[in-house]
Design an enzyme around this catalytic site. Structure first.
Site, PDB file in Angstrom:
ATOM      1  N   LYS A  29      -0.661  -9.719   3.262  1.00 18.01           N
ATOM      2  CA  LYS A  29       0.015  -9.106   4.408  1.00 18.01           C
ATOM      3  C   LYS A  29      -0.942  -8.215   5.173  1.00 18.01           C
ATOM      4  O   LYS A  29      -1.687  -7.433   4.576  1.00 18.01           O
ATOM      5  CB  LYS A  29       1.242  -8.297   3.973  1.00 18.01           C
ATOM      6  CG  LYS A  29       2.002  -7.673   5.166  1.00 18.01           C
ATOM      7  CD  LYS A  29       3.389  -7.230   4.768  1.00 18.01           C
ATOM      8  CE  LYS A  29       3.413  -5.983   3.938  1.00 18.01           C
ATOM      9  NZ  LYS A  29       2.889  -4.779   4.682  1.00 18.01           N
TER      10      LYS A  29
ATOM     11  N   ASP B  73       0.830  -1.205   0.000  1.00 12.72           N
ATOM     12  CA  ASP B  73       0.000   0.000   0.000  1.00 12.72           C
ATOM     13  C   ASP B  73       0.865   1.255   0.000  1.00 12.72           C
ATOM     14  O   ASP B  73       0.351   2.373  -0.093  1.00 12.72           O
ATOM     15  CB  ASP B  73      -0.999   0.001   1.158  1.00 12.72           C
ATOM     16  CG  ASP B  73      -0.361  -0.082   2.529  1.00 12.72           C
ATOM     17  OD1 ASP B  73       0.878  -0.138   2.625  1.00 12.72           O
ATOM     18  OD2 ASP B  73      -1.110  -0.105   3.539  1.00 12.72           O
ATOM     19  N   SER B  74       2.191   1.068   0.033  1.00 12.76           N
ATOM     20  CA  SER B  74       3.126   2.170  -0.202  1.00 12.76           C
ATOM     21  C   SER B  74       2.896   2.805  -1.562  1.00 12.76           C
ATOM     22  O   SER B  74       3.378   3.918  -1.824  1.00 12.76           O
ATOM     23  CB  SER B  74       4.572   1.669  -0.114  1.00 12.76           C
ATOM     24  OG  SER B  74       4.765   0.514  -0.920  1.00 12.76           O
TER      25      SER B  74
ATOM     26  N   GLU C 270       9.294  -3.944  10.783  1.00 12.47           N
ATOM     27  CA  GLU C 270       9.733  -2.659  10.244  1.00 12.47           C
ATOM     28  C   GLU C 270      10.217  -1.725  11.349  1.00 12.47           C
ATOM     29  O   GLU C 270       9.572  -1.571  12.384  1.00 12.47           O
ATOM     30  CB  GLU C 270       8.576  -1.989   9.483  1.00 12.47           C
ATOM     31  CG  GLU C 270       8.949  -0.631   8.905  1.00 12.47           C
ATOM     32  CD  GLU C 270       7.919  -0.065   7.947  1.00 12.47           C
ATOM     33  OE1 GLU C 270       8.159   1.042   7.420  1.00 12.47           O
ATOM     34  OE2 GLU C 270       6.877  -0.723   7.719  1.00 12.47           O
TER      35      GLU C 270
ATOM     36  N   GLU D 225      -1.077  -5.537   8.574  1.00 11.74           N
ATOM     37  CA  GLU D 225      -0.429  -4.810   9.660  1.00 11.74           C
ATOM     38  C   GLU D 225      -1.167  -5.181  10.943  1.00 11.74           C
ATOM     39  O   GLU D 225      -2.384  -5.003  11.034  1.00 11.74           O
ATOM     40  CB  GLU D 225      -0.484  -3.305   9.425  1.00 11.74           C
ATOM     41  CG  GLU D 225       0.371  -2.850   8.261  1.00 11.74           C
ATOM     42  CD  GLU D 225       0.490  -1.336   8.163  1.00 11.74           C
ATOM     43  OE1 GLU D 225       0.153  -0.644   9.152  1.00 11.74           O
ATOM     44  OE2 GLU D 225       0.917  -0.843   7.105  1.00 11.74           O
TER      45      GLU D 225
ATOM     46  N   ASP E 247      -0.788  -6.263   0.136  1.00 10.82           N
ATOM     47  CA  ASP E 247      -1.209  -5.656   1.395  1.00 10.82           C
ATOM     48  C   ASP E 247      -2.718  -5.540   1.512  1.00 10.82           C
ATOM     49  O   ASP E 247      -3.405  -5.211   0.534  1.00 10.82           O
ATOM     50  CB  ASP E 247      -0.647  -4.234   1.504  1.00 10.82           C
ATOM     51  CG  ASP E 247       0.749  -4.179   2.075  1.00 10.82           C
ATOM     52  OD1 ASP E 247       1.207  -5.185   2.638  1.00 10.82           O
ATOM     53  OD2 ASP E 247       1.390  -3.119   1.945  1.00 10.82           O
TER      54      ASP E 247
END
Length: 280
Positions: free
Chosen positions: A129, A61-62, A198, A131, A100
């Protein structure tokens, strides 16, 4: 004008590379062979990454920041993620693709199952993925029970950047380090097949990699994890204000493919990240 390699196909050199799987990654951890992972957002860069023998492609999502020009990742939608995952899958038909779950796509079990399923069924992702902290163990368990391969993202969580007031290194004090360690352990116990950590001190990254059985990929987590990931645009020197853990692999080289190959080589030789590219 046509490109040398038609869309949706890989070059001869990339076709010779044996496809990666979760078993491949688990064996790499066992054999202490570092895993090279980068972000990709389109078919062209995905093809180059396969030629460079990158192990995992992350549709992150970067993309909100590096593709869309947003200030953070929070505006990225499921539509965006599926769209870009499809493109990466076309460029890397046999690649190992991770995608993501974007902001607010994992608020409860039915929602996370629906959205993770879409990333796989519509986008073509192999791994999803999320978070997460230990509080999301039930979501990881539900996805795992449904047959979804999950990577748990711990440490700095970019989707909480506005709540946290900025991007901050995690785990510098004993209590916070214990919290990050617990997140990794609890989420792995819930079924996470991989962990991405991270922005933590290098010593904490090493402890996490040693304490759990699944592959641990670091970004700003030191060299003693099981693999590294960087944002494609960062490793190509396209970020005017790179983070401390970023290295410009294009500098001094004549082509993007050479930069990607240099990155993969540096990860596997453990010459990246160097001590000054991590945190204490």
């Amino acid at each position: 004008m046509s490109s040398q390699t038609p869309p949706g196909e890989t070059s001869t050199s990339s076709q010779r590379v044996k496809p990666k799987t979760l078993t491949t990654l688990q064996n790499a951890k066992r054999d202490q062979t570092p895993i090279a992972m980068i972000t990709a957002y389109d078919a062209g860069f995905a093809r180059l990454a396969m030629e460079a023998e990158i192990d995992i492609l992350l549709v992150g999502d970067s993309l909100g920041m590096v593709v869309q020009g947003q200030r953070d990742t929070l505006s990225v939608t499921m539509h965006d993620m599926i769209y870009h995952t499809k493109m990466v899958r076309r460029g890397a038909p046999s690649g190992l693709v991770m995608a993501d779950l974007p902001f607010l796509s994992d608020t409860d079990t039915p929602t996370v199952l629906r959205n993770a399923g879409r990333l796989i069924q519509e986008g073509g992702a192999d791994i999803v993925k999320i978070e997460a902290t230990a509080a999301k163990a039930d979501l990881v368990q539900a996805m795992t029970d449904a047959g979804i391969a999950v990577c748990a993202h711990v440490g700095l969580l970019p989707q909480k950047v506005r709540q946290l007031g900025g991007y901050r290194v995690r785990g510098r004090d004993i209590d916070d380090a214990s919290a990050v360690m617990r997140d990794a352990e609890v989420l792995t116990h819930a079924g996470a097949a991989m962990v991405l950590v991270e922005c933590v001190p290098s010593t904490l990254g090493a402890r996490i990699a040693k304490s759990i059985d699944v592959p641990v990929i670091g970004i700003g987590a030191g060299v003693d994890v099981d693999g590294q990931v960087l944002v494609m645009n960062d490793l190509l020197g396209m970020n005017p204000h790179p983070a401390r853990f970023v290295r410009d692999f294009l500098r001094g080289r004549g082509a993007i493919l050479q930069a990607l190959q240099a990155y993969a080589s540096a990860v596997r030789s453990r010459s990246f990240p160097a001590e000054h590219e991590g945190f204490v």
